[in-house]
Design an enzyme around this catalytic site. Structure first.
Site, PDB file in Angstrom:
ATOM      1  N   GLY A   9       0.812  -1.208   0.000  1.00 49.35           N
ATOM      2  CA  GLY A   9       0.000   0.000   0.000  1.00 49.35           C
ATOM      3  C   GLY A   9       0.846   1.260   0.000  1.00 49.35           C
ATOM      4  O   GLY A   9       0.574   2.219  -0.715  1.00 49.35           O
ATOM      5  N   ARG A  60       7.204   1.965   1.137  1.00 53.26           N
ATOM      6  CA  ARG A  60       7.501   0.554   1.380  1.00 53.26           C
ATOM      7  C   ARG A  60       7.879  -0.124   0.065  1.00 53.26           C
ATOM      8  O   ARG A  60       8.722  -1.022   0.036  1.00 53.26           O
ATOM      9  CB  ARG A  60       6.306  -0.155   2.017  1.00 53.26           C
ATOM     10  CG  ARG A  60       6.631  -1.559   2.536  1.00 53.26           C
ATOM     11  CD  ARG A  60       5.479  -2.121   3.355  1.00 53.26           C
ATOM     12  NE  ARG A  60       5.269  -1.330   4.545  1.00 53.26           N
ATOM     13  CZ  ARG A  60       4.117  -1.265   5.214  1.00 53.26           C
ATOM     14  NH1 ARG A  60       3.064  -1.939   4.772  1.00 53.26           N
ATOM     15  NH2 ARG A  60       4.010  -0.529   6.310  1.00 53.26           N
ATOM     16  N   ARG A  70       1.625  11.164  -8.889  1.00 55.25           N
ATOM     17  CA  ARG A  70       0.935  11.384  -7.617  1.00 55.25           C
ATOM     18  C   ARG A  70       1.719  10.837  -6.426  1.00 55.25           C
ATOM     19  O   ARG A  70       1.143  10.554  -5.366  1.00 55.25           O
ATOM     20  CB  ARG A  70      -0.475  10.781  -7.630  1.00 55.25           C
ATOM     21  CG  ARG A  70      -1.426  11.439  -8.633  1.00 55.25           C
ATOM     22  CD  ARG A  70      -2.766  10.738  -8.695  1.00 55.25           C
ATOM     23  NE  ARG A  70      -3.656  11.385  -9.641  1.00 55.25           N
ATOM     24  CZ  ARG A  70      -4.756  12.057  -9.293  1.00 55.25           C
ATOM     25  NH1 ARG A  70      -5.094  12.174  -8.027  1.00 55.25           N
ATOM     26  NH2 ARG A  70      -5.517  12.618 -10.215  1.00 55.25           N
ATOM     27  N   ARG A 106      -0.386  -8.850  -3.258  1.00 59.26           N
ATOM     28  CA  ARG A 106      -0.419  -7.781  -2.253  1.00 59.26           C
ATOM     29  C   ARG A 106       0.517  -8.152  -1.107  1.00 59.26           C
ATOM     30  O   ARG A 106       0.459  -9.271  -0.578  1.00 59.26           O
ATOM     31  CB  ARG A 106      -1.833  -7.569  -1.733  1.00 59.26           C
ATOM     32  CG  ARG A 106      -1.861  -6.732  -0.457  1.00 59.26           C
ATOM     33  CD  ARG A 106      -3.169  -6.068  -0.167  1.00 59.26           C
ATOM     34  NE  ARG A 106      -3.304  -5.734   1.244  1.00 59.26           N
ATOM     35  CZ  ARG A 106      -2.604  -4.799   1.881  1.00 59.26           C
ATOM     36  NH1 ARG A 106      -1.684  -4.107   1.239  1.00 59.26           N
ATOM     37  NH2 ARG A 106      -2.798  -4.559   3.170  1.00 59.26           N
ATOM     38  N   SER A 125       0.452  -4.908   5.675  1.00 58.24           N
ATOM     39  CA  SER A 125       0.218  -5.189   7.088  1.00 58.24           C
ATOM     40  C   SER A 125      -1.248  -5.517   7.311  1.00 58.24           C
ATOM     41  O   SER A 125      -2.109  -5.215   6.489  1.00 58.24           O
ATOM     42  CB  SER A 125       0.624  -3.983   7.935  1.00 58.24           C
ATOM     43  OG  SER A 125      -0.099  -2.830   7.533  1.00 58.24           O
ATOM     44  N   ASP A 141      -0.403  -5.406  14.168  1.00 58.41           N
ATOM     45  CA  ASP A 141      -1.095  -5.072  15.410  1.00 58.41           C
ATOM     46  C   ASP A 141      -2.187  -6.111  15.644  1.00 58.41           C
ATOM     47  O   ASP A 141      -2.457  -6.945  14.768  1.00 58.41           O
ATOM     48  CB  ASP A 141      -1.691  -3.666  15.352  1.00 58.41           C
ATOM     49  CG  ASP A 141      -2.536  -3.447  14.105  1.00 58.41           C
ATOM     50  OD1 ASP A 141      -3.744  -3.725  14.174  1.00 58.41           O
ATOM     51  OD2 ASP A 141      -1.992  -3.020  13.079  1.00 58.41           O
ATOM     52  N   ARG A 162       8.686  -2.159  11.758  1.00 56.95           N
ATOM     53  CA  ARG A 162       7.780  -2.717  10.754  1.00 56.95           C
ATOM     54  C   ARG A 162       8.506  -3.159   9.497  1.00 56.95           C
ATOM     55  O   ARG A 162       8.290  -4.265   9.008  1.00 56.95           O
ATOM     56  CB  ARG A 162       6.670  -1.715  10.427  1.00 56.95           C
ATOM     57  CG  ARG A 162       5.759  -1.493  11.622  1.00 56.95           C
ATOM     58  CD  ARG A 162       4.485  -0.779  11.279  1.00 56.95           C
ATOM     59  NE  ARG A 162       3.655  -0.675  12.481  1.00 56.95           N
ATOM     60  CZ  ARG A 162       2.327  -0.616  12.470  1.00 56.95           C
ATOM     61  NH1 ARG A 162       1.675  -0.646  11.326  1.00 56.95           N
ATOM     62  NH2 ARG A 162       1.649  -0.532  13.596  1.00 56.95           N
TER      63      ARG A 162
END
Length: 235
Positions: free
Chosen positions: A20, A24, A43, A87, A90, A204, A217
């Site tokens: 996402g 990353r 963008r 995909r 997290s 989480d 992370r």
């Protein structure tokens, strides 16, 4: 070049990993790929193409939520010929046996609504992963000794959820984790006859309240990327 992806023809590989977060994507490309080339920055949604063990791979950010992912996945498939989309992201754990830093491989993705809802209308379509990819990912995780859970996830269309009753039912029905993109990716893969999978790191936990510190992370996400790349190129 499309409205949202500025890559030239031939810049995008047939295998695309989709985190996402565009940063990353940058970290994953710089960490796992060789001969990396920036192919998209429209963008600020960064995309990179490089080589992994002799295989050409693109890592393209998708943004947060199913509407954003739908834009990028549609253009990658329709205009750039992507055949395998995985995909990497997290998720929040929903079962007691799922721990922080574990990896979830999503067999199915439940949702209340997706951008494809208007097509299906009254039909409750059941989007699922490509079995070949799922099996290869499970095998890769076992070989690497990575703690992994395989089963259903929930793709939410809101981040700040105020439905504790729904979360209770998801947990009751064995949903392993919650994220915001996979259900629409699986819908699009089915529609266009391409392969899709979601490999997720538990960052989480909805029951325990635990959460990975932000600085941990990226380091913890390496396992899911390794699994995704191995699965993508397993015959």
């Amino acid at each position: 070049m499309t409205v949202h992806i500025g890559a030239a023809p031939g810049d995008i590989a047939e295998t695309v990993l989709m985190p996402g977060d565009p940063y990353r994507a940058k970290w994953a490309a710089e960490t796992f790929l060789e001969d990396v080339k920036l192919v998209n920055e429209v963008r600020g949604m960064l995309g990179f193409t490089g080589m992994w063990k002799g295989h050409r791979v693109t890592i393209q950010g998708s943004g947060m939520g199913m509407p954003s992912l739908s834009i990028y996945a549609n253009e990658l498939i329709r205009d750039y010929g992507a055949k395998t989309l995985i995909r990497i992201g997290s998720c929040g754990g929903m079962q007691k046996q799922v721990s922080i830093r574990d990896v979830i491989i999503a067999m199915t993705a439940s949702s209340i609504s997706t951008p494809s809802t208007g097509i299906f209308r009254e039909l409750n379509f059941a989007p699922c992963a490509d079995y070949g990819l799922l099996r290869a990912a499970a095998d890769a995780a076992q070989v690497k000794g990575i703690t992994t859970h395989i089963g259903g996830i929930y793709s939410s269309d809101v981040f700040y959820d105020e439905r504790p009753d729904l979360n209770e039912q998801m947990t009751r029905h064995g949903i392993l984790g919650v994220e915001m993109e996979a259900a629409e990716l699986y819908n699009l893969a089915a529609r266009h006859s391409v392969r899709a999978l979601a490999v997720l790191t538990v960052s989480d936990h909805l029951q325990t309240g635990e959460a990975l510190p932000s600085e941990d992370r990226e380091r913890s996400f390496g396992d899911m990327i390794d699994i995704a790349l191995t699965a993508a190129f397993t015959e």
